[in-house]
Design an enzyme around this catalytic site. Structure first.
Site, PDB file in Angstrom:
ATOM      1  CD  GLU A   1       0.667  13.487 -25.721  1.00  0.00           C
ATOM      2  OE1 GLU A   1       1.579  13.834 -24.970  1.00  0.00           O
ATOM      3  OE2 GLU A   1       0.813  12.601 -26.609  1.00  0.00           O
TER       4      GLU A   1
ATOM      5  CG  HIS B   1       9.889  -8.729  15.268  1.00  0.00           C
ATOM      6  ND1 HIS B   1      10.901  -9.326  14.558  1.00  0.00           N
ATOM      7  CD2 HIS B   1       9.061  -9.727  15.695  1.00  0.00           C
ATOM      8  CE1 HIS B   1      10.718 -10.644  14.570  1.00  0.00           C
ATOM      9  NE2 HIS B   1       9.602 -10.922  15.253  1.00  0.00           N
TER      10      HIS B   1
END
Ligand SMILES: Cc1cc2nc3c(=O)[nH]c(=O)nc-3n(C[C@H](O)[C@H](O)[C@H](O)COP(=O)(O)OP(=O)(O)OC[C@H]3O[C@@H](n4cnc5c(N)ncnc54)[C@H](O)[C@@H]3O)c2cc1C
Ligand SMILES: NC(=O)c1ccc[n+]([C@@H]2O[C@H](COP(=O)([O-])OP(=O)(O)OC[C@H]3O[C@@H](n4cnc5c(N)ncnc54)[C@H](O)[C@@H]3O)[C@@H](O)[C@H]2O)c1
Length: 461
Positions: A33, A445
């Site tokens: 990296e 709900h």
């Protein structure tokens, strides 16, 4: 020269997890990296931006709270604190990934820039100043992409911002001019408007979010303009000049007509370009296209057997979850001897504007283009109980269904928690659950997803 079973270039969203899995599977592995562990997503992409989007939402709610009966008399934006919070979250994530890799047996983590010097031979200019040469039969390329900066007169003479450098600001720009009206332009544009900047967005296409259906673009534009963001479509910047006090004058061409705009900062957000040049890929026979994207087959193998490319650098959809999925495909094929390919996967995504735009599968434009026998279900968020109760009825839900099989072909949800609602529909698509079943599913709900009942009740059989 050090010999490995596998070498990975780039500790992005594919490289990092692949390195650990290969090492754990007994392969002697090296991961190289050049900058920060975790790549774009962790350091300059998803993590910092979504952290800052959360701060921007808090500012927005402070301005909206009076509507809900809560009076916030005065608030201020503490940019150094927003940046500090973002930096801490990024660092935690970066270090978490790095420490896990460093603790993995069989895995060497090298910090430096990798370049091919010969067939399957890689030289690393280590950040320590030393050089190291490595070789392996299996090589995985995950170098990612970087902001693309177009050639526009004067652009290189002004101190323009990119999606990476804008993250370092610890103050609020007075007037931010943004080139590009898609993911990066819109997420940052709305964020900085909420922090207090004046924001102007220039989009080259006829409409913002131009890869979506026209009604999505129109609704998104309406939502952003309601927050006093200025949007110019069919517009390009043709020149920039900065005066001694730092103020910038942009010359723009709106539908072919020239106009001048004064601003204090310019953000370039017109796409990204693969970081493949430094890899010297010709040394190992890996072919790229004219944009530098690495050519792969549907199993992610490049034109050189044993060398694979994963993530943004191969072109195509550039998302964290796609890069991560690339890793799982390559790993399962090579180590678990499966037969997976990238053509069989869905490509969901979520634009983190507020409200979000969640999208999966076909949209109306694509269904029409393919000449499919389809129907469109559409429900404004103004008809969604949860949206009414929480006081945010911007946007709509939309799904494309196959008239004959009743299967869901795709969904776009521009609305609060649009990404989550889209994911419910994605699960239905993956499980083959037809819209006539969802219409009568029992959902709790009053959730946003409960309104998927009503979305499909809009369709006549
Ligand atoms: C501002 C922004 C916001 C984003 N938000 C989202 C989001 O919300 N959701 C989403 O899904 N996606 C988002 N993305 C896209 C996402 O970040 C990328 O698709 C994702 O990081 C995948 O990248 P990758 O794995 O291909 O490589 P990267 O993560 O870019 O990693 C590549 C790594 O390779 C290293 N490297 C390159 N060349 C070399 C070399 N020669 N030697 C050694 N190392 C090298 C680089 O330093 C880098 O660390 C965003 C992107 C940006 C810029
Ligand atoms: N939420 C997310 O998933 C997320 C967020 C940010 C970035 N990303 C990824 O990062 C990548 C890059 O994002 P992006 O928004 O920079 O690129 P993009 O390609 O998605 O959009 C660039 C926009 O700029 C416009 N454009 C191009 N040249 C222009 C010019 N000269 N002047 C004005 N407009 C111009 C294009 O028409 C387009 O609308 C995306 O492909 C995306 O996959 C994803």
């Amino acid at each position: 020269m050090k010999k490995y079973d596998a070498i990975i270039i780039g500790a992005g969203q594919a490289g990092g997890p692949l390195a650990k899995k290969l090492a754990n599977a007994g392969k002697k592995t090296a991961i190289i990296e050049k900058r920060f562990y975790g790549g774009t997503c962790v350091n300059d992409g998803c993590t910092p931006t979504k952290t800052m989007v959360a701060s921007a939402k808090a500012a927005y709610m402070a301005t909206k709270s009076a509507e809900l009966g809560i009076l916030v008399k005065k608030f201020s934006v503490n940019m150094p604190q927003i940046k500090k919070r973002k930096d801490e979250i990024v660092l935690r994530s970066r270090n978490g990934g790095l420490h896990a890799a460093e603790k993995t047996p069989n895995l060497d983590v090298l910090f430096g820039e990798a370049t091919f010097t010969d067939h399957k031979t890689i030289s690393v200019n280590l950040n320590s100043g030393k050089k190291q040469t490595l070789q392996a039969d299996l090589i995985f390329l995950n170098p990612g992409a970087k902001p693309f900066v177009p050639e526009i007169e004067g652009l290189h003479d002004i101190n323009y911002l990119t999606s990476t450098t804008i993250l370092d600001l610890d103050y609020v720009p007075e007037h931010l001019l943004i080139l590009g009206g898609n993911y990066i332009g819109l997420e940052f544009g709305q964020m900085f408007r909420r922090f207090g900047s004046k924001v102007t967005i220039l989009e080259r296409s006829a409409r913002i979010v131009s890869r979506e259906d026209e009604d999505i673009s129109a609704e998104m534009q309406k939502i952003l303009e309601a927050e006093a963001i200025t949007i110019y479509n069919q517009t390009q910047a043709t020149g920039f000049k900065q005066n001694k006090s730092g103020k910038i004058t942009a010359t723009i061409s709106v539908n072919g007509e020239e106009k001048k705009i004064k601003c204090t900062h310019v953000l370039v957000a017109v796409g990204r370009t693969p970081q493949t040049e430094a890899l010297n890929l010709s040394k190992t026979g890996v072919a790229t296209d004219e944009k530098g994207n690495i050519k792969v087959n549907n199993k992610l193998e490049t034109t050189t057997p044993g060398i694979y490319a994963l993530g943004d650098a191969k072109g195509g959809p550039a998302f964290t979850h796609i890069s991560y999925n690339d890793f799982t495909i390559v790993y399962r094929n090579l180590i678990e001897k499966q037969d997976l390919n990238i053509n069989d996967r869905p490509v969901p995504y979520c634009m983190f504007t507020d409200p979000q735009l969640g999208r999966v599968g076909l949209d109306e434009t694509e269904a029409k283009k393919q000449g499919l026998n389809y129907k469109v279900a559409k429900l404004p968020m103004a008809h969604v109980a949860r949206a009414i109760e929480t006081g945010d009825t911007r946007g709509f839900m939309k799904a494309i269904v196959d008239t004959k099989t009743k299967k869901i072909l795709g969904a776009n949800v521009l609305g609060p928690e649009g990404g989550e609602i889209m994911t419910v529909l994605q699960m239905a698509m993956e499980g083959g659950i037809t819209y006539d079943r969802i219409r009568y599913c029992v959902f709790a709900h009053p959730l946003y997803s409960e309104s998927l009942n009503n979305l499909f009740i809009t369709l006549e059989d």
